[in-house]
Design an enzyme around this catalytic site. Sequence first.
Site, PDB file in Angstrom:
ATOM      1  N   ARG A  15       1.412  -0.052  20.019  1.00 45.41           N
ATOM      2  CA  ARG A  15       2.279  -0.852  19.134  1.00 45.41           C
ATOM      3  C   ARG A  15       2.990  -0.012  18.069  1.00 45.41           C
ATOM      4  O   ARG A  15       3.887  -0.497  17.395  1.00 45.41           O
ATOM      5  CB  ARG A  15       1.475  -1.978  18.476  1.00 45.41           C
ATOM      6  CG  ARG A  15       1.340  -3.188  19.382  1.00 45.41           C
ATOM      7  CD  ARG A  15       0.686  -4.334  18.663  1.00 45.41           C
ATOM      8  NE  ARG A  15      -0.754  -4.177  18.574  1.00 45.41           N
ATOM      9  CZ  ARG A  15      -1.506  -4.777  17.651  1.00 45.41           C
ATOM     10  NH1 ARG A  15      -0.948  -5.539  16.726  1.00 45.41           N
ATOM     11  NH2 ARG A  15      -2.813  -4.601  17.640  1.00 45.41           N
ATOM     12  N   GLU A 168     -17.251 -10.249  21.426  1.00 51.91           N
ATOM     13  CA  GLU A 168     -15.823  -9.908  21.375  1.00 51.91           C
ATOM     14  C   GLU A 168     -14.973 -11.169  21.503  1.00 51.91           C
ATOM     15  O   GLU A 168     -15.358 -12.115  22.200  1.00 51.91           O
ATOM     16  CB  GLU A 168     -15.480  -8.921  22.500  1.00 51.91           C
ATOM     17  CG  GLU A 168     -16.049  -7.535  22.283  1.00 51.91           C
ATOM     18  CD  GLU A 168     -15.659  -6.957  20.938  1.00 51.91           C
ATOM     19  OE1 GLU A 168     -14.474  -6.692  20.708  1.00 51.91           O
ATOM     20  OE2 GLU A 168     -16.563  -6.795  20.092  1.00 51.91           O
ATOM     21  N   LYS A 364      13.502  29.998  -7.155  1.00 50.17           N
ATOM     22  CA  LYS A 364      12.659  30.187  -5.962  1.00 50.17           C
ATOM     23  C   LYS A 364      11.920  31.506  -6.087  1.00 50.17           C
ATOM     24  O   LYS A 364      12.497  32.495  -6.526  1.00 50.17           O
ATOM     25  CB  LYS A 364      13.564  30.210  -4.723  1.00 50.17           C
ATOM     26  CG  LYS A 364      12.817  30.388  -3.420  1.00 50.17           C
ATOM     27  CD  LYS A 364      13.589  31.203  -2.419  1.00 50.17           C
ATOM     28  CE  LYS A 364      13.253  32.664  -2.494  1.00 50.17           C
ATOM     29  NZ  LYS A 364      13.917  33.521  -1.519  1.00 50.17           N
ATOM     30  N   TYR A 379      21.148  29.937 -10.498  1.00 54.89           N
ATOM     31  CA  TYR A 379      20.262  30.153  -9.364  1.00 54.89           C
ATOM     32  C   TYR A 379      19.483  31.432  -9.633  1.00 54.89           C
ATOM     33  O   TYR A 379      20.071  32.501  -9.829  1.00 54.89           O
ATOM     34  CB  TYR A 379      21.026  30.288  -8.029  1.00 54.89           C
ATOM     35  CG  TYR A 379      20.091  30.746  -6.942  1.00 54.89           C
ATOM     36  CD1 TYR A 379      19.041  29.914  -6.523  1.00 54.89           C
ATOM     37  CD2 TYR A 379      20.178  32.011  -6.391  1.00 54.89           C
ATOM     38  CE1 TYR A 379      18.108  30.345  -5.585  1.00 54.89           C
ATOM     39  CE2 TYR A 379      19.251  32.443  -5.442  1.00 54.89           C
ATOM     40  CZ  TYR A 379      18.224  31.611  -5.050  1.00 54.89           C
ATOM     41  OH  TYR A 379      17.317  32.033  -4.137  1.00 54.89           O
ATOM     42  N   ASN A 390      16.761  35.107 -22.313  1.00 60.55           N
ATOM     43  CA  ASN A 390      17.682  33.971 -22.243  1.00 60.55           C
ATOM     44  C   ASN A 390      18.715  34.270 -21.168  1.00 60.55           C
ATOM     45  O   ASN A 390      19.429  35.270 -21.253  1.00 60.55           O
ATOM     46  CB  ASN A 390      18.371  33.751 -23.583  1.00 60.55           C
ATOM     47  CG  ASN A 390      19.163  32.448 -23.559  1.00 60.55           C
ATOM     48  OD1 ASN A 390      18.653  31.386 -23.858  1.00 60.55           O
ATOM     49  ND2 ASN A 390      20.431  32.531 -23.163  1.00 60.55           N
TER      50      ASN A 390
HETATM   51  C1  UD1 Z   1     -13.513  -3.162  18.238  1.00 60.10           C
HETATM   52  C2  UD1 Z   1     -14.844  -3.897  18.306  1.00 60.10           C
HETATM   53  C3  UD1 Z   1     -14.665  -5.279  17.655  1.00 60.10           C
HETATM   54  C4  UD1 Z   1     -14.185  -5.102  16.213  1.00 60.10           C
HETATM   55  C5  UD1 Z   1     -12.922  -4.273  16.191  1.00 60.10           C
HETATM   56  C6  UD1 Z   1     -12.551  -3.945  14.773  1.00 60.10           C
HETATM   57  C7  UD1 Z   1     -15.806  -3.113  20.405  1.00 60.10           C
HETATM   58  C8  UD1 Z   1     -16.143  -3.461  21.784  1.00 60.10           C
HETATM   59  N1  UD1 Z   1     -15.209  -4.047  19.707  1.00 60.10           N
HETATM   60  O1  UD1 Z   1     -12.578  -3.903  18.986  1.00 60.10           O
HETATM   61  O2  UD1 Z   1     -15.902  -5.970  17.659  1.00 60.10           O
HETATM   62  O3  UD1 Z   1     -13.940  -6.376  15.647  1.00 60.10           O
HETATM   63  O4  UD1 Z   1     -13.115  -3.022  16.880  1.00 60.10           O
HETATM   64  O5  UD1 Z   1     -11.315  -3.322  14.761  1.00 60.10           O
HETATM   65  O6  UD1 Z   1     -16.114  -2.025  19.944  1.00 60.10           O
HETATM   66  N2  UD1 Z   1     -11.595   3.850  21.263  1.00 60.10           N
HETATM   67  C9  UD1 Z   1     -11.884   5.070  21.789  1.00 60.10           C
HETATM   68  N3  UD1 Z   1     -12.268   5.167  23.078  1.00 60.10           N
HETATM   69  C10 UD1 Z   1     -12.391   4.077  23.868  1.00 60.10           C
HETATM   70  C11 UD1 Z   1     -12.104   2.829  23.325  1.00 60.10           C
HETATM   71  C12 UD1 Z   1     -11.720   2.752  22.014  1.00 60.10           C
HETATM   72  O7  UD1 Z   1     -11.781   6.081  21.113  1.00 60.10           O
HETATM   73  O8  UD1 Z   1     -12.772   4.249  25.027  1.00 60.10           O
HETATM   74  C13 UD1 Z   1     -11.191   3.764  19.879  1.00 60.10           C
HETATM   75  C14 UD1 Z   1      -9.843   3.113  19.725  1.00 60.10           C
HETATM   76  O9  UD1 Z   1      -8.809   4.084  19.741  1.00 60.10           O
HETATM   77  C15 UD1 Z   1      -9.948   2.478  18.363  1.00 60.10           C
HETATM   78  C16 UD1 Z   1     -11.419   2.084  18.277  1.00 60.10           C
HETATM   79  O10 UD1 Z   1     -12.079   2.924  19.195  1.00 60.10           O
HETATM   80  O11 UD1 Z   1      -9.666   3.399  17.335  1.00 60.10           O
HETATM   81  C17 UD1 Z   1     -11.638   0.625  18.604  1.00 60.10           C
HETATM   82  O12 UD1 Z   1     -11.331   0.422  19.953  1.00 60.10           O
HETATM   83  P1  UD1 Z   1     -10.573  -0.864  20.496  1.00 60.10           P
HETATM   84  O13 UD1 Z   1     -10.580  -0.836  21.950  1.00 60.10           O
HETATM   85  O14 UD1 Z   1      -9.270  -0.983  19.823  1.00 60.10           O
HETATM   86  O15 UD1 Z   1     -11.545  -1.992  20.019  1.00 60.10           O
HETATM   87  P2  UD1 Z   1     -11.150  -3.368  19.426  1.00 60.10           P
HETATM   88  O16 UD1 Z   1     -10.646  -4.234  20.493  1.00 60.10           O
HETATM   89  O17 UD1 Z   1     -10.321  -3.179  18.232  1.00 60.10           O
END
Ligand code: UD1
Length: 487
Positions: A15, A168, A364, A379, A390
Site C-alpha cells: 500500500r 485473527e 563552506k 562567499y 572583518n
Molecule cells: C499481526 C497479528 C495480529 C495483530 C497485527 C497488529 C499475526 C498472525 N497477527 O497481523 O494479531 O493484530 O499484527 O498489527 O501475527 N512479517 C514478516 N514475515 C512474515 C509475515 C509477516 O516479517 O512471514 C512481518 C510483516 O512485514 C509485518 C509484521 O510481520 O511487519 C506483521 O505481519 P502481518 O502479516 O502484516 O500481520 P497482520 O495481519 O498485521
Amino acid sequence: MQTIALVLAAGQGTRMKSHKPKVIHEIMGIPMVELVIDAARQAGCNETIVITGHEAEQVEAVLPAGVHVVRQEQRIGTANAVAVAADTVAELTGRADKASETDPQNGVLVVLSGDVPLLAANTIEKLVRTCVESKSAMTVLTAVLPDASGYGRIIRDAETGEVLRIIEHKDATDQERAIKEINTGIYCFALDNLFTRLALIDNNNAQGEYYLTDILALLKAAGQRVTALAVENPEEVGGVNSRVQLADATALMQQRINRAHMIAGVTITSPQTTWISPRVNIEADVTVLPNSHILGTSYIASDVVIGPDTRIVNSDIGAGSVIDSSIVLDSTIRSNVSVGPRSYIRPKCLIEDGAKVGTSVEIKGTHIGKGSKVPHLSYVGDAEIGTNCNLGAGTITCNYDGFHKSHTVLGDDVFVGSDSMLVAPVHIGSGAVIGAGSVITHDVPADALALERSEQTIKEGWAARHRAQHETTHQFTTREEASQNNG
Ligand code: UD1
Ligand code: CA
C-alpha cells in the site's frame, strides 16, 4: 538479564506504492525501522535482531551498526519470522532453547514491528517489566480501539479476565469481531523453550500462514502464565501501511517531540510548523520561531534563538547564538554567534564565539575565528580566518580554478575592503588591510596594505556637460515632480 529485541522487517508494504520496502520510509529523516531499533536500545535491550526479507539488501543497507540480521526466505507468517532467528538467539545467549522451566529472568525476546515507528521506549520497558515481574512466558501488548477491524482480537476468560488466545480478524466470528481489545503485534517472550514451542505452530487457518499469535494458546495449554499489558496511548502502536499513515505518524512524532521540549523549557512559538527530529538535544531557554527544522543529530545550547524559517541539520549551536532565516548543515557554531538573515552555512564550518555571518552569506569548509565578521553578501569557502577579522560586503574567496579547490588563510585582525576577491591559494598576514575592490592573487604580509585596482580618474565638469548635451531629450521626472503635476 538478557533482553533481545527482534524487529520484524521482512514485509513488502504494497500500500505504500513504492519501489522501496516500507520500513525504510523515513520519519523526519530517519527510516522507520531505525526508530524502532532506537526505542529498543533506549529501553535497555542489549541485542537487536532484524528480520529482513522483501528487498532485504535495501533494508540491511540502512541498519545501524551492531544490529544482527536474519533473512526470512519466504513470508509464510509471523511465527516463522520469529522462528528463523533461533540460531542467532542461541549464539547470543550461548545456550540451548530447552529448559526445564520457563522463566523470563533467564532472558527475554521482545518482538517489535519495523512499521510501528511510534512505540515509546518506556512502553517497551513496561512490557518487559510486566513479563518479568509476573513471571510470564509471554506478555502481549494490547490496545483498546474504537475500530478494531483487521486486527487480531484478545480473547479473555469472561469471569477471570485472564487472556486465553488471540483470534485473527479473518478467522474470527462476528461475536469475536465485536471485541475492541486488539493484539498490537508487540510481545515480550521468556526465551526458555520459546523456539521449541514455535515449531509446534501450524498454518491451519484462513490465511494458510504460521501465526505467531497461536503461541498464546499453546503456552496456556502447556500450563504457562500469559499476561497482557494494555498500552496507555494507542497512538503509539499504530502501524504505517500507506503514505497517509506515514504523514499521520510523522505529525504525531512532531507533536510528541515538540511537547517534550516545551515541557523541558524550550519556547516553540508555532509547534505546527516546527520540525525537530528525535536525535536533537535542546537546552532550556532556547526559542524556536515558526517554520524551523532542526534535524539529524544536533545540539542546541541555552538562550539560542532559531528561526523563523531556519533549517539546522547535524549541527551544534552554542549558547546565546542567533540563527535567523538561515540554513546550517554539518557544522559547529559556538556561543554568541549571529547568523543570517538568509545565510547558508554548508558542511564542515566552525564558527567561533562572538563571530558574525550576516546577510546572504554562503560559507563552506571554513573556520571563522572569535569575533570575526562576514556581515554581507559574501562567499567564503575552504578558508581559515583568524580572530577579529572583518570581511567587507561582497568579499569572495575564489577557491576553485575549475580543477582544484584551494585554501585561503587570513591571520588575526585582517580588514578586507568590500568587493574584494581573494584568489586561493593565498595567505593574508595578521593586521593586513586589503583595499576595497581588490583582486588579491599574491600573499600579503602582516600589517601591510594591499591594493589592486586602477587609479581613480576625475574629469571636472564632465557630468554637467553630459546632461546639457542631452537636455532636449531629457524626459525624466522625479517622483516629486510627478506628484506636483498630478496635484
Ligand atoms: C499481526 C497479528 C495480529 C495483530 C497485527 C497488529 C499475526 C498472525 N497477527 O497481523 O494479531 O493484530 O499484527 O498489527 O501475527 N512479517 C514478516 N514475515 C512474515 C509475515 C509477516 O516479517 O512471514 C512481518 C510483516 O512485514 C509485518 C509484521 O510481520 O511487519 C506483521 O505481519 P502481518 O502479516 O502484516 O500481520 P497482520 O495481519 O498485521
Ligand atoms: Ca578590481
